[in-house]
Motif scaffolding. Structure first.
Motif, PDB file in Angstrom:
ATOM      1  N   GLY A  45     -54.164  30.056   9.509  1.00 44.53           N
ATOM      2  CA  GLY A  45     -54.828  30.350  10.775  1.00 44.53           C
ATOM      3  C   GLY A  45     -55.629  31.630  10.777  1.00 44.53           C
ATOM      4  O   GLY A  45     -56.212  32.006  11.797  1.00 44.53           O
ATOM      5  N   GLN A  46     -55.674  32.335   9.651  1.00 40.50           N
ATOM      6  CA  GLN A  46     -56.453  33.583   9.567  1.00 40.50           C
ATOM      7  C   GLN A  46     -57.862  33.237   9.083  1.00 40.50           C
ATOM      8  O   GLN A  46     -58.269  33.546   7.963  1.00 40.50           O
ATOM      9  N   LEU A  47     -58.609  32.603   9.984  1.00 38.20           N
ATOM     10  CA  LEU A  47     -59.888  32.012   9.593  1.00 38.20           C
ATOM     11  C   LEU A  47     -60.928  33.074   9.246  1.00 38.20           C
ATOM     12  O   LEU A  47     -61.654  32.940   8.259  1.00 38.20           O
ATOM     13  N   GLN A  48     -60.991  34.113  10.064  1.00 40.36           N
ATOM     14  CA  GLN A  48     -61.975  35.162   9.802  1.00 40.36           C
ATOM     15  C   GLN A  48     -61.674  35.875   8.484  1.00 40.36           C
ATOM     16  O   GLN A  48     -62.578  36.180   7.711  1.00 40.36           O
ATOM     17  N   GLN A  49     -60.406  36.119   8.232  1.00 41.73           N
ATOM     18  CA  GLN A  49     -60.000  36.750   6.982  1.00 41.73           C
ATOM     19  C   GLN A  49     -60.376  35.872   5.792  1.00 41.73           C
ATOM     20  O   GLN A  49     -60.805  36.362   4.741  1.00 41.73           O
ATOM     21  N   SER A  50     -60.214  34.570   5.961  1.00 38.48           N
ATOM     22  CA  SER A  50     -60.568  33.629   4.901  1.00 38.48           C
ATOM     23  C   SER A  50     -62.046  33.742   4.542  1.00 38.48           C
ATOM     24  O   SER A  50     -62.418  33.795   3.364  1.00 38.48           O
ATOM     25  N   LEU A  51     -62.893  33.817   5.564  1.00 37.73           N
ATOM     26  CA  LEU A  51     -64.337  33.917   5.312  1.00 37.73           C
ATOM     27  C   LEU A  51     -64.708  35.277   4.730  1.00 37.73           C
ATOM     28  O   LEU A  51     -65.608  35.384   3.895  1.00 37.73           O
ATOM     29  N   GLU A  52     -64.031  36.323   5.191  1.00 35.60           N
ATOM     30  CA  GLU A  52     -64.305  37.649   4.628  1.00 35.60           C
ATOM     31  C   GLU A  52     -63.959  37.687   3.140  1.00 35.60           C
ATOM     32  O   GLU A  52     -64.680  38.278   2.333  1.00 35.60           O
ATOM     33  N   LEU A  53     -62.862  37.046   2.786  1.00 37.53           N
ATOM     34  CA  LEU A  53     -62.485  36.979   1.367  1.00 37.53           C
ATOM     35  C   LEU A  53     -63.525  36.194   0.579  1.00 37.53           C
ATOM     36  O   LEU A  53     -63.897  36.574  -0.534  1.00 37.53           O
ATOM     37  N   TYR A  54     -63.999  35.100   1.161  1.00 32.63           N
ATOM     38  CA  TYR A  54     -65.017  34.293   0.485  1.00 32.63           C
ATOM     39  C   TYR A  54     -66.276  35.127   0.234  1.00 32.63           C
ATOM     40  O   TYR A  54     -66.846  35.110  -0.865  1.00 32.63           O
ATOM     41  N   THR A  55     -66.682  35.878   1.255  1.00 31.96           N
ATOM     42  CA  THR A  55     -67.891  36.705   1.132  1.00 31.96           C
ATOM     43  C   THR A  55     -67.720  37.769   0.054  1.00 31.96           C
ATOM     44  O   THR A  55     -68.600  37.989  -0.782  1.00 31.96           O
ATOM     45  N   LYS A  56     -66.552  38.444   0.065  1.00 30.42           N
ATOM     46  CA  LYS A  56     -66.295  39.480  -0.945  1.00 30.42           C
ATOM     47  C   LYS A  56     -66.252  38.876  -2.342  1.00 30.42           C
ATOM     48  O   LYS A  56     -66.712  39.477  -3.312  1.00 30.42           O
ATOM     49  N   MET A  57     -65.692  37.687  -2.420  1.00 31.50           N
ATOM     50  CA  MET A  57     -65.613  37.015  -3.722  1.00 31.50           C
ATOM     51  C   MET A  57     -67.024  36.757  -4.278  1.00 31.50           C
ATOM     52  O   MET A  57     -67.297  36.996  -5.457  1.00 31.50           O
TER      53      MET A  57
ATOM     54  N   PRO B 264     -66.353  30.344  -6.556  1.00 29.40           N
ATOM     55  CA  PRO B 264     -65.284  29.527  -5.960  1.00 29.40           C
ATOM     56  C   PRO B 264     -65.228  28.153  -6.622  1.00 29.40           C
ATOM     57  O   PRO B 264     -66.226  27.674  -7.156  1.00 29.40           O
ATOM     58  N   ASP B 265     -64.055  27.546  -6.588  1.00 32.86           N
ATOM     59  CA  ASP B 265     -63.933  26.213  -7.170  1.00 32.86           C
ATOM     60  C   ASP B 265     -63.952  25.157  -6.066  1.00 32.86           C
ATOM     61  O   ASP B 265     -64.047  25.463  -4.878  1.00 32.86           O
ATOM     62  N   LYS B 266     -63.863  23.908  -6.478  1.00 33.96           N
ATOM     63  CA  LYS B 266     -63.973  22.810  -5.503  1.00 33.96           C
ATOM     64  C   LYS B 266     -62.792  22.767  -4.548  1.00 33.96           C
ATOM     65  O   LYS B 266     -62.854  22.087  -3.527  1.00 33.96           O
ATOM     66  N   TYR B 267     -61.704  23.495  -4.885  1.00 35.06           N
ATOM     67  CA  TYR B 267     -60.555  23.534  -3.980  1.00 35.06           C
ATOM     68  C   TYR B 267     -60.720  24.618  -2.920  1.00 35.06           C
ATOM     69  O   TYR B 267     -60.100  24.556  -1.858  1.00 35.06           O
ATOM     70  N   ALA B 268     -61.549  25.631  -3.209  1.00 42.90           N
ATOM     71  CA  ALA B 268     -61.762  26.716  -2.238  1.00 42.90           C
ATOM     72  C   ALA B 268     -62.779  26.328  -1.174  1.00 42.90           C
ATOM     73  O   ALA B 268     -62.653  26.706  -0.006  1.00 42.90           O
ATOM     74  N   PHE B 269     -63.818  25.558  -1.565  1.00 42.97           N
ATOM     75  CA  PHE B 269     -64.873  25.207  -0.620  1.00 42.97           C
ATOM     76  C   PHE B 269     -64.347  24.505   0.640  1.00 42.97           C
ATOM     77  O   PHE B 269     -64.731  24.860   1.760  1.00 42.97           O
ATOM     78  N   PRO B 270     -63.470  23.495   0.507  1.00 45.27           N
ATOM     79  CA  PRO B 270     -63.003  22.828   1.736  1.00 45.27           C
ATOM     80  C   PRO B 270     -62.309  23.774   2.702  1.00 45.27           C
ATOM     81  O   PRO B 270     -62.455  23.642   3.921  1.00 45.27           O
ATOM     82  N   PHE B 271     -61.574  24.759   2.172  1.00 45.10           N
ATOM     83  CA  PHE B 271     -60.838  25.660   3.065  1.00 45.10           C
ATOM     84  C   PHE B 271     -61.754  26.717   3.677  1.00 45.10           C
ATOM     85  O   PHE B 271     -61.562  27.123   4.822  1.00 45.10           O
ATOM     86  N   ALA B 272     -62.750  27.156   2.928  1.00 46.53           N
ATOM     87  CA  ALA B 272     -63.747  28.062   3.513  1.00 46.53           C
ATOM     88  C   ALA B 272     -64.520  27.350   4.610  1.00 46.53           C
ATOM     89  O   ALA B 272     -64.792  27.912   5.675  1.00 46.53           O
ATOM     90  N   LEU B 273     -64.860  26.084   4.360  1.00 47.15           N
ATOM     91  CA  LEU B 273     -65.564  25.294   5.387  1.00 47.15           C
ATOM     92  C   LEU B 273     -64.662  25.021   6.585  1.00 47.15           C
ATOM     93  O   LEU B 273     -65.122  24.984   7.733  1.00 47.15           O
ATOM     94  N   LYS B 274     -63.370  24.848   6.324  1.00 43.09           N
ATOM     95  CA  LYS B 274     -62.415  24.672   7.424  1.00 43.09           C
ATOM     96  C   LYS B 274     -62.410  25.903   8.329  1.00 43.09           C
ATOM     97  O   LYS B 274     -62.357  25.777   9.558  1.00 43.09           O
ATOM     98  N   SER B 275     -62.484  27.084   7.733  1.00 43.05           N
ATOM     99  CA  SER B 275     -62.535  28.317   8.524  1.00 43.05           C
ATOM    100  C   SER B 275     -63.814  28.383   9.344  1.00 43.05           C
ATOM    101  O   SER B 275     -63.799  28.789  10.507  1.00 43.05           O
ATOM    102  N   CYS B 276     -64.933  27.985   8.743  1.00 37.99           N
ATOM    103  CA  CYS B 276     -66.203  27.960   9.486  1.00 37.99           C
ATOM    104  C   CYS B 276     -66.111  27.013  10.671  1.00 37.99           C
ATOM    105  O   CYS B 276     -66.600  27.305  11.765  1.00 37.99           O
ATOM    106  N   ALA B 277     -65.463  25.858  10.446  1.00 40.94           N
ATOM    107  CA  ALA B 277     -65.319  24.884  11.530  1.00 40.94           C
ATOM    108  C   ALA B 277     -64.467  25.451  12.656  1.00 40.94           C
ATOM    109  O   ALA B 277     -64.804  25.327  13.842  1.00 40.94           O
ATOM    110  N   GLY B 278     -63.357  26.110  12.298  1.00 43.37           N
ATOM    111  CA  GLY B 278     -62.472  26.673  13.320  1.00 43.37           C
ATOM    112  C   GLY B 278     -63.116  27.786  14.112  1.00 43.37           C
ATOM    113  O   GLY B 278     -62.827  27.971  15.297  1.00 43.37           O
ATOM    114  N   LEU B 279     -64.030  28.537  13.461  1.00 41.33           N
ATOM    115  CA  LEU B 279     -64.710  29.651  14.138  1.00 41.33           C
ATOM    116  C   LEU B 279     -66.067  29.253  14.699  1.00 41.33           C
ATOM    117  O   LEU B 279     -66.759  30.092  15.291  1.00 41.33           O
ATOM    118  N   SER B 280     -66.472  27.992  14.489  1.00 36.96           N
ATOM    119  CA  SER B 280     -67.813  27.519  14.885  1.00 36.96           C
ATOM    120  C   SER B 280     -68.896  28.404  14.280  1.00 36.96           C
ATOM    121  O   SER B 280     -69.910  28.696  14.913  1.00 36.96           O
TER     122      SER B 280
END
Length: 1319
Positions: A825-837, A844-860
């Motif tokens: 549920g830490q969606l913003q943190q997830s995206l911040e980590l993605y950006t720093k990465m 990122p690998d194909k397993y990270a993309f769905p979860f980063a996109l999930k965070s974008c969806a949750g935060l619109s």
């Protein structure tokens, strides 16, 4: 007095729409309307003072229409910019009446505005057949204007030449045509020809176009001549002409002339102020521009976009961030912030003032972005050294289908040069070729620079050789490319080739490049000769950068005295880069005396640059002057100066790897250090002294550890005494190798084994503590192992804290952390980590993309979602089914349902989750019919729905009021067993309630087993929708007795039910119970219900006090509830106060603007209504259009206000007409107060008659058998007049009519509504 004389007097007295309507009524009652002359005059008055619709209605009633009448109605439509209707009426006129020259002029004007060239040519053909029209100057002027507006100035000139003695209007039209089509010279020639004819004198309108032509040419001399003519003719009092002259002086850089003219102007408007502010801003006087801008505001002039942009450019020039922020606030208040040109100027200002975060935030808020705004953001990122962000912006721009121009390609190549990533340079080169910019000299030069700085000189040379047109920029870039690779001889050869075999002359930049090349290659003699050639042969004046390179050139080879001599003889001021070059040379050649001189000058110029202090400190250290070293280090600490830490990157297989000193975080660190040890052995064999020079008493096996420690201590500020250095190293070696007599590596292995045996988080924390106790917290393997275990135990915070302290974690750990934060549920943190990465160059690998996109969806967060989509394509993961599903879900939840559908349609394989995401996306974005159609499509494709799919279609049925379809899905749920699912049962209950079947909803509720708080809350909410607050309260009490604990949502439902039922005291009681008995802290939604409750009860002051005393910050919806109450009770003072707060919180919500406008309209303050509407137009907010839905034969029919698009519209309107008489017999009087426009009562009654709910009722009456209940869904609140009308209709037709508006249900039976007229 005779009757006709009275009527004539009445005609003369008419001067507004209201008086015209009254006169119409008098003519109808007295029978004078049948008189053709009166009818004609009345039509003219309608055309002049009333709306085109009213004028057209009267026009259609006149049996004998003269050309005079036709002209009046045409002029009316043309005046209101209804150009298409004007042309259509003109076409109809031919069959009834011969047009005159006025008719033709009006029709040609409409063609001009629409650029309807072909139709205009047809009219021109008709004119040529009639000599009377062909020679008419008004018609000729209209034809010239048409051809000019369509860009055919040649045809316009031919029309002009056909007139032997053109008047001033014809001359002005042809001059304006040439000027507006970008032919300023021709416009001035025609003006000269006009002046030479002698029989026609130009008027101020002509002169405005002439001055504008001078502005295009930047011809100050011609402009001054025109100004003299204006003064002689006495035209210098006209504001438009004076503003044009002021603009001329501003654009030509005549600052003094513009300032003098501005001071002498007796009258000024905002255009005058904007012109002179722009003049100051663009001519080297930004401070004066800001002073004038503030003076304009002080003088109560409302700024326009031009003045705001000029003021922002002045802030940009002065780097005045504070003033820029004030202007930004003013732009927001004035509604200009999201004007695309103002937004772009704001981005430029923030970027120039080194505030890129504010620029990016503003850019993301912009509703529309053009190529210029994208370029501003990208160039700003490059300017601020944000190479990675620049590349991200560029990718986003491409995904937004904005094609880069040559300037943008130059900027993005510059960013690529700074990042040094070769793969990016190769990709950008492909983009350059595809875009056709490979022949552009500036783009080519940037490509050469980019390849050179990315380490691929061969590619740079290839680009250079492939270019046919090489200008001085291209040659200079190639010379610089050889220079930065230390290949000075090749740079000299290229320079010689340029001089001998091309016509290109070297400029200052060329000499800067070749001198730099000589410096890097140690070519002193050649460098001095070239410097001499620059001055004496090419007569170019060196600037401080050329002198800086010469100092660097001499300093590198030890010629420090000669370098100092150049500095002493410099004819220009000595910049810090020159002294810095000398100081660096003193460090290499250990010249303390000259070093101190250079350092003193540098400290004076820039006392906060840590590098200068460190360089001098190193010089002292080599001389053994440790006291001086200590003083400098102390000074660094006192000034809190930060050293720029060293970082190196290497690109391998399209992946960028980053390293810092002593880095052991890389997953291949053991191999890396092993390779370094092997290399060191080889280097020692070749005579490399290494650390032996400094540390003779330290054995060679410990050299790497010593080097790491020296680097660590240097980062902390270094050693003041060399003895401390050796003591510290000895201590470090001892402590690092053994703990309690056991090797540290063995202890690390023991802890790793203990971590593998961890079965719970408590044990994990104990092992983790041992890691710290033994000082192994920097061990990358143990840190990674601990992080993964915390993730496995769902301790995301612990994992994140540990992860943040682990420098250069592997891609695998980054991906796992992104996934863990998204699932936790830490969606913003997830995206911040993605950006720093991504910033670190990790992939990122194909397993990270769905979860980063999930965070974008949750935060619109659509912007980030699109960026991740782009990254997934670049990383080759776009074909992965899980990535596809996440993309569909992200786009759907961000409201981009079309983009979601595009992704869906491109999927080679579609699983159930993807189908469900699309259905859910359609339903939750208001595309309810499409959701139902897509569900059928899924079934036809052989895919069986899951629970989420059923929930989505039930939601769609409820939103549409589609009871029959909902019943069908209920049957499907029973057959598939979904009915037993508590969520599906709750959704079915909610669907029945929203479709007007409350009894069925309650029956289903009673039959449901295992009801949870969601189910109870939904049923309570259903009673609230029907305005039955008492039953909602009874059900709440029953729920509590059943042992189900309510939550804040339950209380929202109860409070809403009390609000819709007028149960003020009960609502207050349950609001208190919420906290006192159930210990639930009220949320914003609960407070919103209380404000609504008090507002509906007329307790506006109490509602305002509640908002002010809230412990939470009220949002726009809470203030909006109170604003709605102000509308009901017409409290204008409070409404204006509230509106100011709302517009600060949500300036783009159309509903609040409309509410305020309606309050003004109810008070007949039409000027304030107009202001609000203009504010809406500036901010790009659109009022939500009302519509009503009714289901018939398993199909949902939609109606808008005054809708005539339905196939049965004639029958619908006839049925409504039939109902008028019986309604009036029952006492119906239209409540025209609900028509909030400045129109006549008759027009208001007509507007009320065709509201969407009435059309839906008429459709239902036509198509259903007597006695059938009509169920209608309306997206807005039902107005008071329609509410009264539907009550009477239900009585007349003996039907039950159920209408669900945006707030509640209304059940009309036998002239009574269940809401009790309280809604």
């Amino acid at each position: 007095m005779k009757r006709w004389e009275i009527v004539v007097n009445l005609f003369e007295a008419c001067n507004n729409g209201n008086s015209v309507t009254q006169l119409h009524a008098v003519l109808t009652k007295t029978g004078c309307f049948v008189d053709d002359s009166f009818a004609t005059k009345l039509n003219l008055l309608y055309a002049k003072y009333a709306s085109p619709k009213a004028a057209r209605k009267l026009f259609d009633e006149i049996p004998q229409r003269t050309a005079y009448i036709w002209n009046a109605i045409l002029r009316c439509h043309c005046r209101e910019k209804h150009y298409q209707e004007t042309i259509s009426l003109f076409s109809n006129m031919f069959s009834a009446e011969q047009p005159d020259h006025i008719t033709l002029t009006i029709a040609l004007k409409a063609c001009s505005r629409l650029q309807a060239l072909e139709f205009g040519k047809m009219i021109h053909g008709s004119i040529k057949k009639n000599d009377k029209f062909d020679s008419n100057m008004y018609v000729g002027s209209a034809l010239i204007d048409l051809y000019s507006k369509c860009g055919l100035v040649g045809d316009a000139l031919r029309v002009f030449e056909e007139h032997s003695r053109p008047d001033v209007v014809l001359w002005t039209t042809i001059i304006t045509g040439y000027e507006q089509n970008g032919y300023p010279i021709e416009a001035l020639l025609i003006f000269i020809r006009m002046a030479m004819t002698g029989h026609v004198s130009p008027d101020p309108v002509t002169l405005v176009s002439v001055v504008s032509a001078c502005v295009q040419l930047l011809d100050l001399k011609a402009g001054r001549s025109v100004h003299g003519y204006v003064t002689r003719k006495g035209f210098d009092c006209g504001l438009s002409l004076v503003n044009a002259l002021l603009n001329l002086y501003a654009k030509t850089g005549s600052l003094n002339a513009a300032a003098k003219m501005f001071r002498m102007m007796r009258e000024k408007d905002v255009i005058s102020w904007a012109s002179v502010i722009s003049c100051y801003a663009h001519n080297g006087a930004p401070s004066e521009a800001l002073e004038l801008f503030n003076q304009m505001i002080h003088n109560k002039f409302e700024p326009n976009s031009v003045s705001i942009i000029s003021a922002l450019q002045a802030c940009e020039a002065t780097c005045d961030l504070d003033e820029g922020k004030k202007i930004h606030e003013l732009a927001v208040r004035s509604g200009f912030e999201l004007d695309i040109m103002v937004s772009t100027a704001l981005i430029d200002m923030y970027m120039s003032c080194s505030s890129p975060d504010e620029a990016v935030e503003l850019f993301e808020r912009m509703p529309k972005k053009d190529a210029v705004s994208w370029a501003a953001l990208l160039c700003g990122c490059v300017h601020n050294g944000m190479a990675h962000k620049s590349m991200e912006v560029f990718c986003n721009m491409l995904s937004s289908e904005i094609q880069p121009d040559a300037v943008i390609m130059v900027k993005i190549l510059t960013a690529c040069s700074e990042s040094g990533v070769l793969q990016q340079a190769l990709c950008l080169h492909c983009r350059v070729v595809r875009s056709g910019f490979d022949s552009n000299a500036f783009v080519g030069a940037s490509l050469i620079e980019s390849y050179s700085k990315c380490g691929s000189l061969n590619n740079a040379v290839k680009v250079f050789k492939d270019m046919n047109d090489r200008d001085v920029v291209v040659w200079s870039s190639m010379i610089a490319g050889y220079g930065i690779h230390g290949r000075g001889r090749e740079a000299l050869e290229i320079f010689e080739r340029m001089l001998k075999y091309s016509a290109v002359m070297p400029n200052n930049v060329t000499f800067l490049s070749i001198l730099s090349a000589c410096s890097h290659a140690g070519l002193i003699k050649e460098g001095i000769e070239i410097f001499d050639t620059m001055i004496h042969q090419y007569q170019l004046t060196p600037d401080s950068h050329h002198y800086g390179i010469m100092v660097d050139l001499l300093g590198r080879t030890g010629e420090l005295d000669k370098a100092m001599g150049i500095i002493n003889q410099m004819p220009v001021s000595v910049g810090p880069h020159v002294w810095g070059a000398l100081l660096g040379a003193c460090r290499i050649h250990q010249s303390t005396e000259l070093g101190e001189i250079a350092a003193r000058n540098l400290f004076h110029m820039d006392s906060n640059h840590a590098g200068y202090y460190l360089l001098l400190s190193n010089i002292y250290a080599v001389d053994g002057k440790w006291d001086n070293v200590a003083k400098l280090r102390t000074l660094i600490d006192e000034k809190e100066l930060k050293k720029v830490y060293g970082r190196s990157t290497v690109e391998i297989r399209s992946e960028v790897h980053s390293f810092i000193a002593g880095d052991r975080i890389h997953p291949k660190s053991e191999h890396i250090y092993g390779m370094l040890r092997t290399l060191k052995v080889k280097m020692n064999e070749e005579g490399y002294p290494g650390l032996d020079v400094l540390l003779h008493d330290v054995n060679k096996g410990q050299h790497i550890l010593v080097a790491e420690y020296i680097e660590d201590e240097n980062e902390r500020g270094g050693f003041a005494n060399p003895n401390h250095l050796f003591t510290s190293i000895a201590s470090r070696l001892k402590s690092q190798q053994f703990i309690h007599g056991k090797p540290i590596n063995d202890i690390a292995l023991d802890i790793s084994a203990a971590l593998q045996n961890c079965t719970n988080v408590t044990y994990l924390k104990k092992v983790h503590a041992k890691i710290f106790a033994y000082g192994l917290q920097h061990d990358s393997h143990l840190s990674t192992q601990s992080t993964l275990l915390y993730i496995s135990f769902n301790c995301v915070d612990f994992a994140n804290n540990l992860f943040q302290k682990t420098p250069n974690a592997s891609s695998y750990v980054w991906n796992l952390m992104i996934r863990a934060c998204a699932n936790g549920g830490q969606l913003q943190q997830s995206l911040e980590l993605y950006t720093k990465m991504m910033e670190k160059g990790l992939r990122p690998d194909k397993y990270a993309f769905p979860f980063a996109l999930k965070s974008c969806a949750g935060l619109s967060n659509l912007q980030m979602g699109r960026l991740i989509h782009q990254h997934s394509v670049c990383c080759g993961c776009s074909s992965d089914v899980y990535v596809h599903v996440a993309l569909v879900d992200m786009y759907a939840k961000c409201g981009q349902i079309d983009s979601a559908r595009q992704v869906f349609d491109k999927m080679p394989e579609r699983d159930l989750v993807c189908w469900t995401s699309m259905i859910s996306g359609y339903a939750h974005n208001g595309h309810n019919s499409e959701a139902l159609d897509f569900f059928d499509f899924m079934l036809c494709s052989g895919v069986k729905p899951n629970r989420v799919g059923i929930l989505s279609v039930l939601l769609a049925c409820g939103n549409l009021g589609a009871l029959r379809k909902g019943e069908g899905f209920h049957g499907y749920s029973i057959k598939t067993g979904f009915e037993l699912d508590i969520l599906v049962a709750t959704a079915l209950m909610d669907m029945y309630a929203k479709c007007g079947s409350l009894n069925l909803a309650r029956r289903l509720f009673d039959e449901t087993v295992g009801k949870d708080v969601v189910c109870w809350s939904a049923m309570i909410a259903s009673y609230g929708l029907y305005g039955d607050g008492l039953k909602a309260i009874d059900l709440f009490n029953e729920m509590v007795e059943e042992g189900v604990r309510p939550n804040d949502v339950t209380f929202t439902c109860v409070l809403s039910a009390c609000s819709h039922s007028g149960l003020k005291e009960q609502g207050k009681r349950y609001f208190r119970l919420m906290r006192e008995e159930f210990g639930i802290v009220p949320k914003l939604s609960n407070y919103a219900c209380m404000v609504d409750l008090l507002g509906r009860a007329g307790q506006l002051s109490e509602a305002e006090e509640l908002i002010e005393s809230m412990p939470l910050k009220p949002d726009s919806s809470i203030w909006g509830s109170l604003l709605g109450a102000c509308r009901v009770y017409t409290n204008l003072d409070l409404a204006e106060r509230i509106a100011d707060r709302i517009f600060e919180l949500d300036p783009f919500h159309a509903g609040y603007h409309v509410l305020l406008s309606n309050i003004y309209a109810a008070k007949c303050r039409w000027s304030d209504v107009a202001k609000v509407r203009k504010m809406m137009a500036r901010r790009g907010t659109n009022k939500l259009q009302g519509f009503s839905l009714i289901e018939f034969n398993n199909q949902v029919h939609k109606f808008g206000v005054g809708d005539r698009s339905h196939s049965q519209s004639d029958q619908i309107y006839s049925r409504l007409e039939e109902l008028v008489a019986p309604m009036k017999r029952l006492g119906y009087v239209p409540s025209t107060d609900f028509v909030l426009h400045d129109i006549e009562d008759e027009a208001k009654e007509e507007a009320l008659s065709y509201h969407s709910e009435r059309l839906a009722i008429a459709f239902g009456l036509i198509n259903t058998s007597p006695g059938t209940t009509l169920r209608i869904t309306k997206n807005l609140r039902i107005c008071g007049d329609c509410h009264n009308a539907v009550k009477l209709i239900s009585k007349i037709v003996n039907r039950v009519i159920i209408i669900r508006d945006m707030h509640r249900f209304h059940q009309f039976t036998d002239g009574v509504c269940t809401c009790g007229d309280f809604w």
